[in-house]
Design a protein around this motif. Structure first.
Motif, short mmCIF file in Angstrom:
data_model
loop_
_atom_site.label_atom_id
_atom_site.label_comp_id
_atom_site.label_asym_id
_atom_site.label_seq_id
_atom_site.Cartn_x
_atom_site.Cartn_y
_atom_site.Cartn_z
N ALA A 146 0.86 -1.32 -0.06
CA ALA A 146 -0.02 -0.11 0.09
C ALA A 146 0.90 1.24 0.04
O ALA A 146 0.56 2.17 -0.60
CB ALA A 146 -1.04 0.20 1.37
N GLY A 147 1.97 1.23 0.57
CA GLY A 147 2.84 2.41 0.68
C GLY A 147 3.34 2.62 -0.58
O GLY A 147 3.50 3.63 -1.00
N TYR A 148 4.10 1.63 -1.27
CA TYR A 148 4.56 1.62 -2.59
C TYR A 148 3.64 2.10 -3.63
O TYR A 148 3.74 3.00 -4.34
CB TYR A 148 5.17 0.26 -2.98
CG TYR A 148 6.56 -0.01 -2.11
CD1 TYR A 148 7.52 0.96 -1.79
CD2 TYR A 148 6.74 -1.37 -1.76
CE1 TYR A 148 8.70 0.66 -1.02
CE2 TYR A 148 7.88 -1.56 -1.00
CZ TYR A 148 8.61 -0.58 -0.73
OH TYR A 148 9.81 -0.89 0.05
N VAL A 198 1.22 6.21 -7.04
CA VAL A 198 0.09 7.36 -7.30
C VAL A 198 0.59 8.68 -7.16
O VAL A 198 0.11 9.73 -8.14
CB VAL A 198 -0.95 6.81 -6.56
CG1 VAL A 198 -2.20 7.86 -6.77
CG2 VAL A 198 -1.63 5.52 -7.09
N GLY A 199 1.27 8.97 -6.26
CA GLY A 199 1.77 10.50 -6.10
C GLY A 199 2.53 10.88 -7.22
O GLY A 199 2.45 11.94 -7.74
N TRP A 200 3.46 10.04 -7.52
CA TRP A 200 4.38 10.34 -8.75
C TRP A 200 3.72 10.76 -9.92
O TRP A 200 3.98 11.54 -10.87
CB TRP A 200 5.75 9.25 -8.83
CG TRP A 200 6.73 9.86 -7.89
CD1 TRP A 200 6.90 8.88 -7.02
CD2 TRP A 200 7.55 10.66 -7.99
NE1 TRP A 200 8.19 9.43 -6.21
CE2 TRP A 200 8.64 10.42 -6.87
CE3 TRP A 200 7.93 11.72 -8.84
CZ2 TRP A 200 9.65 11.54 -6.76
CZ3 TRP A 200 8.95 12.71 -8.39
CH2 TRP A 200 9.79 12.33 -7.59
N PHE A 201 2.65 9.81 -10.20
CA PHE A 201 1.91 9.92 -11.47
C PHE A 201 0.94 11.36 -11.48
O PHE A 201 1.01 11.76 -12.23
CB PHE A 201 1.03 8.79 -11.82
CG PHE A 201 1.75 7.55 -12.40
CD1 PHE A 201 2.33 7.84 -13.72
CD2 PHE A 201 1.81 6.50 -11.72
CE1 PHE A 201 2.75 6.54 -14.33
CE2 PHE A 201 2.35 5.19 -12.44
CZ PHE A 201 2.82 5.49 -13.51
N MET A 202 0.71 11.66 -10.37
CA MET A 202 -0.04 12.78 -10.01
C MET A 202 0.72 14.05 -10.32
O MET A 202 0.54 15.05 -11.06
CB MET A 202 -0.62 12.88 -8.54
CG MET A 202 -1.98 12.03 -8.46
SD MET A 202 -3.32 12.28 -9.46
CE MET A 202 -3.75 13.72 -8.77
N PHE A 203 2.12 13.79 -9.83
CA PHE A 203 2.98 14.95 -9.98
C PHE A 203 3.27 15.23 -11.32
O PHE A 203 3.19 16.42 -12.03
CB PHE A 203 4.20 14.73 -9.07
CG PHE A 203 5.23 15.56 -9.32
CD1 PHE A 203 5.34 16.96 -8.56
CD2 PHE A 203 6.31 15.39 -10.19
CE1 PHE A 203 6.29 17.90 -9.11
CE2 PHE A 203 7.38 16.09 -10.46
CZ PHE A 203 7.34 17.56 -10.14
#
Length: 168
Positions: free
Chosen positions: A33-35, A40-45
């Motif tokens: 879940a952390g990975y 997801v955070g990098w894709f959003m960025f």
């Protein structure tokens, strides 16, 4: 004079000052879940900010190139746009010519060969030791070589025991 350095393994883990969460699985729960959240955070960025950053850099560089090559350049100057294009095309042509030459020269020929095995007496003479010592070194699981300041082998250790002192 030869300096001999010894390295010691720390067996008491309390001297290492490790944080409490290292090597304790109860502190690390649900790694997937952390990975996944990190991905997801990098894709959003990238989805939000990279296009804006790219457009800004394209605009800035486009303005700079236009200013340097079109407005300030004289038609007969060495840095005119036509001269730069001719230089780039000539370099591309030279690179393609060189690649074609190398392809014609080396295609279909495998020039790599296995290295010749070194005989034990030859290896012993290069280290300036006798052949029995070389055989002992080759069969050892752990081997430490000690050299003097001139680069000659002084002595060696095999399996954490001082095996033989070599006189140079």
């Amino acid at each position: 004079m030869t300096k001999v350095y010894k390295y010691y393994l720390i067996e008491d883990e309390s001297k290492l000052e490790l944080p409490a969460y290292i090597d304790q699985p109860e502190y690390v729960r649900n790694k997937s879940a952390g990975y996944s959240l990190q991905i997801v955070g990098w894709f959003m960025f990238m989805w939000l900010f990279m296009p804006v950053l790219t457009l800004f850099l394209w605009w800035f560089e486009g303005q700079t190139i236009y200013q340097q090559l079109v407005i300030q350049a004289q038609p007969n100057s060495p840095l005119s746009l036509i001269n730069i294009v001719v230089m780039i095309l000539s370099f591309i042509g030279l690179l393609l010519l060189w690649a074609t030459y190398n392809w014609a020269r080396f295609s279909g020929k495998d020039r790599r060969k296995t290295p010749v095995a070194v005989a034990v007496p030859q290896l012993a003479s290069s280290f300036k030791v006798n052949t029995a010592d070389i055989i002992n070194m080759q069969q050892a699981r752990n081997l430490t070589l000690y050299y003097n300041n001139k680069g000659f082998l002084e002595f060696f250790e095999t399996n954490h025991q001082l095996k033989k002192r070599i006189s140079a």
